[in-house]
Design an enzyme around this catalytic site. Sequence first.
Site, PDB file in Angstrom:
ATOM      1  N   GLY A  86       0.856  -1.166   0.042  1.00 11.26           N
ATOM      2  CA  GLY A  86       0.039  -0.041  -0.160  1.00 11.26           C
ATOM      3  C   GLY A  86       0.880   0.980  -0.053  1.00 11.26           C
ATOM      4  O   GLY A  86       2.190   0.883  -0.387  1.00 11.26           O
ATOM      5  N   ARG A  87       0.263   2.411   0.597  1.00 18.07           N
ATOM      6  CA  ARG A  87       0.947   3.512   0.399  1.00 18.07           C
ATOM      7  C   ARG A  87       1.780   3.578   1.867  1.00 18.07           C
ATOM      8  O   ARG A  87       2.714   4.484   1.883  1.00 18.07           O
ATOM      9  CB  ARG A  87       0.427   4.816   0.240  1.00 18.07           C
ATOM     10  CG  ARG A  87       0.084   4.956  -1.354  1.00 18.07           C
ATOM     11  CD  ARG A  87      -0.697   6.272  -1.394  1.00 18.07           C
ATOM     12  NE  ARG A  87      -1.894   6.263  -0.766  1.00 18.07           N
ATOM     13  CZ  ARG A  87      -2.042   7.248   0.240  1.00 18.07           C
ATOM     14  NH1 ARG A  87      -1.373   8.086   0.271  1.00 18.07           N
ATOM     15  NH2 ARG A  87      -3.350   7.197   0.622  1.00 18.07           N
ATOM     16  N   GLU A  90       5.881   3.818   2.170  1.00 21.57           N
ATOM     17  CA  GLU A  90       6.258   5.142   1.627  1.00 21.57           C
ATOM     18  C   GLU A  90       6.690   5.977   2.609  1.00 21.57           C
ATOM     19  O   GLU A  90       7.619   7.016   2.862  1.00 21.57           O
ATOM     20  CB  GLU A  90       5.464   5.886   0.447  1.00 21.57           C
ATOM     21  CG  GLU A  90       5.963   7.047  -0.129  1.00 21.57           C
ATOM     22  CD  GLU A  90       4.672   7.694  -1.022  1.00 21.57           C
ATOM     23  OE1 GLU A  90       4.754   8.748  -1.276  1.00 21.57           O
ATOM     24  OE2 GLU A  90       3.800   6.658  -1.526  1.00 21.57           O
ATOM     25  N   CYS A 116       4.272  -6.361  -2.289  1.00 20.57           N
ATOM     26  CA  CYS A 116       3.800  -5.043  -2.987  1.00 20.57           C
ATOM     27  C   CYS A 116       4.821  -3.901  -2.689  1.00 20.57           C
ATOM     28  O   CYS A 116       5.893  -3.956  -3.199  1.00 20.57           O
ATOM     29  CB  CYS A 116       2.424  -4.893  -2.797  1.00 20.57           C
ATOM     30  SG  CYS A 116       1.558  -3.656  -3.851  1.00 20.57           S
ATOM     31  N   HIS A 117       4.440  -2.983  -2.296  1.00 24.66           N
ATOM     32  CA  HIS A 117       5.403  -1.792  -1.906  1.00 24.66           C
ATOM     33  C   HIS A 117       5.984  -1.921  -0.721  1.00 24.66           C
ATOM     34  O   HIS A 117       6.856  -0.971  -0.305  1.00 24.66           O
ATOM     35  CB  HIS A 117       4.218  -0.468  -1.981  1.00 24.66           C
ATOM     36  CG  HIS A 117       3.835  -0.040  -3.132  1.00 24.66           C
ATOM     37  ND1 HIS A 117       2.889  -0.552  -3.929  1.00 24.66           N
ATOM     38  CD2 HIS A 117       4.316   0.924  -3.833  1.00 24.66           C
ATOM     39  CE1 HIS A 117       2.488  -0.100  -4.922  1.00 24.66           C
ATOM     40  NE2 HIS A 117       3.410   0.870  -5.135  1.00 24.66           N
ATOM     41  N   TYR A 139       5.797  -5.146  -6.359  1.00 20.09           N
ATOM     42  CA  TYR A 139       4.804  -4.465  -7.384  1.00 20.09           C
ATOM     43  C   TYR A 139       5.696  -3.911  -8.463  1.00 20.09           C
ATOM     44  O   TYR A 139       6.693  -3.283  -8.079  1.00 20.09           O
ATOM     45  CB  TYR A 139       3.850  -3.320  -6.677  1.00 20.09           C
ATOM     46  CG  TYR A 139       2.934  -2.799  -7.691  1.00 20.09           C
ATOM     47  CD1 TYR A 139       1.961  -3.619  -8.324  1.00 20.09           C
ATOM     48  CD2 TYR A 139       3.053  -1.617  -8.016  1.00 20.09           C
ATOM     49  CE1 TYR A 139       1.046  -3.037  -9.224  1.00 20.09           C
ATOM     50  CE2 TYR A 139       2.071  -0.740  -8.920  1.00 20.09           C
ATOM     51  CZ  TYR A 139       1.035  -1.577  -9.430  1.00 20.09           C
ATOM     52  OH  TYR A 139       0.406  -1.219 -10.252  1.00 20.09           O
TER      53      TYR A 139
END
Length: 185
Positions: A86-87, A90, A116-117, A139
């Site tokens: 997800g975000r 980050e 993923c992320h 990802y």
Amino acid sequence: MSKRILIVTGDAAEVLEVYYPYFRVLEEGYEAVLAAPAKKVLHTVVHDFVEGWETYTEKPAHLLPAHIAFADVDPALYDGLVIPGGRAPEYIRGNEDLPRILSHFLEADKPVGAICHGVQVFAALSDTSYFRGRTMTAYNACRLDVERLGASYAKETLHVDGKLVSGHAWPDLPGFMREFLKLLA
């Protein structure tokens, strides 16, 4: 003694990538501990793929209480680490306590799963030698993040390299968790 698994996340984690590992770990009879920058209720998001879009869409999802703040985590008390995407990665990668947590699991060669992320959190490490000569997936938009760590990017959606399990996105969760749980056994 039951195994303890640490899940590091934050606001805007992809809902399936945090809830699925959390419930699978509990289902195995292990303890699952959700850690975030602060002990608070987190807001998750739904990422979905849309035909014709070059990226994913995002919508608000379920609330999720973090059990512990990163500052209070003693990583020696845990047997494995899961990093949802997800975000959240980050944003959480800038937390000053995260490198200490990540380094412990990598140095101790404990199972680490990043989906993923999730690989973006490794940018918090000043020492990326853990990844040289290794292969990971993520990802596709995170290919450059994997390569900047010094690892090779695997195009397959699931990859295991030693005790490092990596997955492409939430559709890969069954294999991702199967492989992660095998490493814990």
